[in-house]
Design an enzyme around this catalytic site. Structure first.
Site, mmCIF file in Angstrom:
data_model
loop_
_atom_site.group_PDB
_atom_site.id
_atom_site.type_symbol
_atom_site.label_atom_id
_atom_site.label_comp_id
_atom_site.label_asym_id
_atom_site.label_seq_id
_atom_site.Cartn_x
_atom_site.Cartn_y
_atom_site.Cartn_z
ATOM 1 C CG ASN A 32 -2.021 0.703 1.024
ATOM 2 O OD1 ASN A 32 -2.034 1.865 0.543
ATOM 3 N ND2 ASN A 32 -3.377 0.417 1.826
ATOM 4 N N GLY A 78 -17.038 4.529 0.661
ATOM 5 C CA GLY A 78 -15.809 5.318 1.222
ATOM 6 C C GLY A 78 -14.596 4.704 -0.017
ATOM 7 C CD GLN A 79 -14.433 1.187 -5.247
ATOM 8 O OE1 GLN A 79 -15.646 1.215 -5.460
ATOM 9 N NE2 GLN A 79 -13.836 0.227 -5.745
ATOM 10 C CB THR A 80 -10.400 6.927 -2.753
ATOM 11 O OG1 THR A 80 -9.347 5.962 -2.346
ATOM 12 C CG2 THR A 80 -11.034 7.438 -1.489
ATOM 13 C CB VAL A 81 -8.581 2.994 -6.023
ATOM 14 C CG1 VAL A 81 -7.909 2.528 -7.299
ATOM 15 C CG2 VAL A 81 -7.689 4.081 -5.119
ATOM 16 C CG HIS A 103 -8.908 -2.066 -9.778
ATOM 17 N ND1 HIS A 103 -7.663 -1.986 -10.686
ATOM 18 C CD2 HIS A 103 -9.140 -3.492 -9.830
ATOM 19 C CE1 HIS A 103 -7.301 -3.192 -10.982
ATOM 20 N NE2 HIS A 103 -8.074 -4.030 -10.420
ATOM 21 C CG HIS A 117 -8.635 -1.920 2.486
ATOM 22 N ND1 HIS A 117 -7.914 -0.763 2.520
ATOM 23 C CD2 HIS A 117 -9.832 -1.358 1.742
ATOM 24 C CE1 HIS A 117 -8.215 0.236 1.646
ATOM 25 N NE2 HIS A 117 -9.330 -0.053 1.290
HETATM 26 P P1 AMP Z 1 -10.357 2.717 -0.723
HETATM 27 O O1 AMP Z 1 -10.338 4.037 -0.014
HETATM 28 O O2 AMP Z 1 -11.189 1.611 0.047
HETATM 29 O O3 AMP Z 1 -10.621 3.078 -2.245
HETATM 30 O O4 AMP Z 1 -8.657 2.440 -0.551
HETATM 31 C C1 AMP Z 1 -7.828 2.857 -1.505
HETATM 32 C C2 AMP Z 1 -6.540 2.269 -1.161
HETATM 33 O O5 AMP Z 1 -5.614 2.401 -2.205
HETATM 34 C C3 AMP Z 1 -5.960 3.141 0.118
HETATM 35 O O6 AMP Z 1 -5.444 2.111 1.015
HETATM 36 C C4 AMP Z 1 -4.846 3.860 -0.540
HETATM 37 O O7 AMP Z 1 -3.543 3.989 0.495
HETATM 38 C C5 AMP Z 1 -4.444 2.710 -1.666
HETATM 39 N N1 AMP Z 1 -3.559 3.388 -2.942
HETATM 40 C C6 AMP Z 1 -3.966 4.565 -3.388
HETATM 41 N N2 AMP Z 1 -3.059 4.524 -4.628
HETATM 42 C C7 AMP Z 1 -2.228 3.620 -4.504
HETATM 43 C C8 AMP Z 1 -1.060 3.081 -5.228
HETATM 44 N N3 AMP Z 1 -0.723 3.820 -6.128
HETATM 45 N N4 AMP Z 1 -0.629 1.976 -4.910
HETATM 46 C C9 AMP Z 1 -0.814 1.345 -3.843
HETATM 47 N N5 AMP Z 1 -1.794 1.658 -3.228
HETATM 48 C C10 AMP Z 1 -2.542 2.756 -3.127
#
Ligand code: AMP
Length: 149
Positions: free
Chosen positions: A28, A90-93, A95, A99
């Site tokens: 992470n 709460g998903q930010t990415v 994909h 966790h």
């Molecule tokens: P979420 O808020 O559930 O979408 O979690 C996104 C997770 O992705 C968080 O734990 C971030 O720290 C992690 N994250 C974001 N960008 C990257 C990256 N480039 N490489 C590894 N982890 C990442």
């Protein structure tokens, strides 16, 4: 470099410590605890429901395997496994990712505070509160973990 994509982000090969048929384990960028890693499908799919049965089963089996390894390696005694499935959760990415967080007695004052902390990641990778790790720092951890599979 081979690497993979995590949503819009390019993940360097050195961040990858585990590969199964349909899933990948990555370290992470901003872990909330030692050993906080992510398990993702190889295919970019935003939501859990976008995965087919093989990908879903493989993702969970990979998380089970990885969870056992990181719990032992980081001397945890429990695990939190969480999917924030969609932006309002709460998903930010965009994909799918599980966790996997090794847990220890007293690591958070209130057990559910871990979810508040995960939620703070909503501010994304530009959040100044938690500094992103360098590629080198992540590569060291990934090397360590890779040797355990
Ligand atoms: P979420 O808020 O559930 O979408 O979690 C996104 C997770 O992705 C968080 O734990 C971030 O720290 C992690 N994250 C974001 N960008 C990257 C990256 N480039 N490489 C590894 N982890 C990442």
């Amino acid at each position: 470099m081979t690497g993979c994509k995590f949503g819009p982000y390019l993940i360097h090969e050195s961040q990858i410590f585990f590969r199964s048929q349909w899933s990948i384990g990555i370290v992470n960028l901003k872990p909330i605890a030692p050993g906080h890693v992510l398990v993702i499908p190889k295919r970019i799919a935003p939501r859990l429901a976008d995965l087919n049965k093989e990908e879903t089963a493989d993702l969970m089996l990979s998380a089970q395997h990885i969870g056992g390894v990181v719990e032992k390696h980081f001397k945890g005694t429990s695990l939190t496994l969480t999917i924030q499935d969609g932006p309002q959760a709460g998903q930010t990415v965009p994909h799918v990712h599980i966790h996997v967080v090794p847990r220890k007695k007293g690591d958070w004052a209130q057990n559910d505070d871990i979810y508040k902390e995960l939620d703070q990641q909503k501010k994304g990778v530009d959040n100044e509160d938690r500094k992103p790790r360098t590629q080198e720092e992540m590569a060291v951890e990934a090397d360590e973990l890779r040797s355990l599979f």
